[in-house]
Motif scaffolding. Structure first.
Motif, PDB file in Angstrom:
ATOM      1  N   ARG A  15       0.806  -1.221   0.000  1.00 33.22           N
ATOM      2  CA  ARG A  15       0.000   0.000   0.000  1.00 33.22           C
ATOM      3  C   ARG A  15       0.845   1.279   0.000  1.00 33.22           C
ATOM      4  NH1 ARG A  15      -2.823  -3.927   2.233  1.00 33.22           N
ATOM      5  NH2 ARG A  15      -5.057  -4.080   2.005  1.00 33.22           N
ATOM      6  N   THR A  16       2.044   1.194  -0.574  1.00 34.36           N
ATOM      7  CA  THR A  16       2.922   2.367  -0.638  1.00 34.36           C
ATOM      8  C   THR A  16       2.716   3.163  -1.915  1.00 34.36           C
ATOM      9  OG1 THR A  16       4.678   1.046  -1.638  1.00 34.36           O
ATOM     10  CG2 THR A  16       4.726   1.280   0.764  1.00 34.36           C
ATOM     11  N   PHE A  17       1.911   2.632  -2.824  1.00 35.66           N
ATOM     12  CA  PHE A  17       1.673   3.291  -4.100  1.00 35.66           C
ATOM     13  C   PHE A  17       0.191   3.583  -4.220  1.00 35.66           C
ATOM     14  CE2 PHE A  17       1.122   3.518  -8.703  1.00 35.66           C
ATOM     15  CZ  PHE A  17       2.181   4.325  -9.055  1.00 35.66           C
ATOM     16  N   GLU A  18      -0.147   4.847  -4.335  1.00 36.29           N
ATOM     17  CA  GLU A  18      -1.554   5.226  -4.401  1.00 36.29           C
ATOM     18  C   GLU A  18      -2.068   5.167  -5.825  1.00 36.29           C
ATOM     19  OE1 GLU A  18      -3.346   8.094  -2.195  1.00 36.29           O
ATOM     20  OE2 GLU A  18      -1.984   7.997  -0.506  1.00 36.29           O
ATOM     21  N   ILE A  19      -3.065   4.313  -6.010  1.00 35.15           N
ATOM     22  CA  ILE A  19      -3.726   4.163  -7.299  1.00 35.15           C
ATOM     23  C   ILE A  19      -5.147   3.687  -7.005  1.00 35.15           C
ATOM     24  CG2 ILE A  19      -2.890   1.807  -7.597  1.00 35.15           C
ATOM     25  CD1 ILE A  19      -2.763   2.315 -10.606  1.00 35.15           C
ATOM     26  N   SER A  20      -6.093   4.190  -7.748  1.00 34.56           N
ATOM     27  CA  SER A  20      -7.483   3.771  -7.533  1.00 34.56           C
ATOM     28  C   SER A  20      -7.712   2.405  -8.172  1.00 34.56           C
ATOM     29  CB  SER A  20      -8.447   4.787  -8.150  1.00 34.56           C
ATOM     30  OG  SER A  20      -8.361   4.751  -9.561  1.00 34.56           O
ATOM     31  N   GLU A  21      -8.724   1.722  -7.712  1.00 33.31           N
ATOM     32  CA  GLU A  21      -9.055   0.421  -8.294  1.00 33.31           C
ATOM     33  C   GLU A  21      -9.453   0.581  -9.757  1.00 33.31           C
ATOM     34  OE1 GLU A  21     -11.592  -3.625  -7.319  1.00 33.31           O
ATOM     35  OE2 GLU A  21     -11.764  -1.903  -5.972  1.00 33.31           O
ATOM     36  N   GLU A  22     -10.107   1.683 -10.083  1.00 30.71           N
ATOM     37  CA  GLU A  22     -10.501   1.954 -11.465  1.00 30.71           C
ATOM     38  C   GLU A  22      -9.270   2.119 -12.366  1.00 30.71           C
ATOM     39  OE1 GLU A  22     -12.642   5.546 -13.934  1.00 30.71           O
ATOM     40  OE2 GLU A  22     -13.294   5.186 -11.881  1.00 30.71           O
ATOM     41  N   GLU A  23      -8.271   2.856 -11.897  1.00 30.92           N
ATOM     42  CA  GLU A  23      -7.047   3.051 -12.674  1.00 30.92           C
ATOM     43  C   GLU A  23      -6.279   1.726 -12.798  1.00 30.92           C
ATOM     44  OE1 GLU A  23      -4.105   5.305 -14.814  1.00 30.92           O
ATOM     45  OE2 GLU A  23      -6.205   5.649 -14.351  1.00 30.92           O
ATOM     46  N   PHE A  24      -6.224   0.965 -11.707  1.00 29.96           N
ATOM     47  CA  PHE A  24      -5.588  -0.354 -11.725  1.00 29.96           C
ATOM     48  C   PHE A  24      -6.237  -1.244 -12.794  1.00 29.96           C
ATOM     49  CE2 PHE A  24      -6.065  -4.781 -10.435  1.00 29.96           C
ATOM     50  CZ  PHE A  24      -4.743  -5.194 -10.357  1.00 29.96           C
ATOM     51  N   THR A  25      -7.557  -1.284 -12.798  1.00 30.48           N
ATOM     52  CA  THR A  25      -8.305  -2.110 -13.751  1.00 30.48           C
ATOM     53  C   THR A  25      -8.031  -1.665 -15.187  1.00 30.48           C
ATOM     54  OG1 THR A  25     -10.005  -2.512 -12.094  1.00 30.48           O
ATOM     55  CG2 THR A  25     -10.622  -2.905 -14.382  1.00 30.48           C
ATOM     56  N   LYS A  26      -7.854  -0.379 -15.381  1.00 33.23           N
ATOM     57  CA  LYS A  26      -7.578   0.165 -16.708  1.00 33.23           C
ATOM     58  C   LYS A  26      -6.162  -0.207 -17.174  1.00 33.23           C
ATOM     59  CE  LYS A  26      -6.697   4.636 -18.703  1.00 33.23           C
ATOM     60  NZ  LYS A  26      -6.581   6.033 -18.393  1.00 33.23           N
ATOM     61  N   LEU A  27      -5.196  -0.212 -16.270  1.00 32.32           N
ATOM     62  CA  LEU A  27      -3.800  -0.460 -16.629  1.00 32.32           C
ATOM     63  C   LEU A  27      -3.417  -1.942 -16.664  1.00 32.32           C
ATOM     64  CD1 LEU A  27      -2.109   2.398 -14.580  1.00 32.32           C
ATOM     65  CD2 LEU A  27      -2.563   2.343 -17.034  1.00 32.32           C
ATOM     66  N   LEU A  28      -4.193  -2.786 -15.999  1.00 30.85           N
ATOM     67  CA  LEU A  28      -3.854  -4.205 -15.892  1.00 30.85           C
ATOM     68  C   LEU A  28      -3.744  -4.926 -17.238  1.00 30.85           C
ATOM     69  CD1 LEU A  28      -3.231  -6.654 -14.120  1.00 30.85           C
ATOM     70  CD2 LEU A  28      -5.705  -7.002 -13.883  1.00 30.85           C
TER      71      LEU A  28
END
Length: 134
Positions: A15-28
């Protein structure tokens, strides 16, 4: 196939990197495709979950690193990453992006694959690029 979930991403990055679940889903998907290419699609042909725990974990950490790389750049394609001007001018003010390779910043392009991915994949066998006789 999803290699990691958002919960796994948060756990692996502590949890040291802030990213939203929406952005994660987009980049995965694109991050996964880049790692598939770097690993000769090893996990398209083999089960990630049935693989050795060490190699599986290193692959997932590499994927986290690739997601962070794309998020930090704000881009996921070669054109987006390298389509930033090296120099721009507004009136009498000129701004140049420096380069580690060339003092004037010209002719440098960033790769799609994060260099940090190699930290995790080195020594796993996933970067082997020789011919495999099936």
């Amino acid at each position: 196939m999803r290699y990691i979930t958002f919960a796994e991403f948060e756990e692996l990055t502590e949890r040291t990197f802030e990213i939203s679940e929406e952005e994660f889903t987009k980049l995965l998907p694109k991050s996964s495709a880049i790692l598939d290419s770097a690993t000769s699609h090893f996990y398209k042909l083999n089960s990630l979950e049935k693989d050795h725990a060490f190699r599986r974990n290193q692959f997932k950490l590499a994927l986290c690193t690739q997601i962070q790389y794309f998020h930090s750049l704000g881009a996921t394609t070669f054109e987006e990453i390298n389509n930033t001007p090296q120099t721009f001018q507004a009136g009498r003010t000129s701004v140049s992006n420096s380069s580690r390779y060339n003092p004037n910043g010209a002719n440098e392009s960033k790769p799609l694959l994060s260099k940090d991915v190699y930290v995790y994949l080195d020594g796993t066998g996933l970067l082997y690029s020789g011919v495999n006789a099936w």
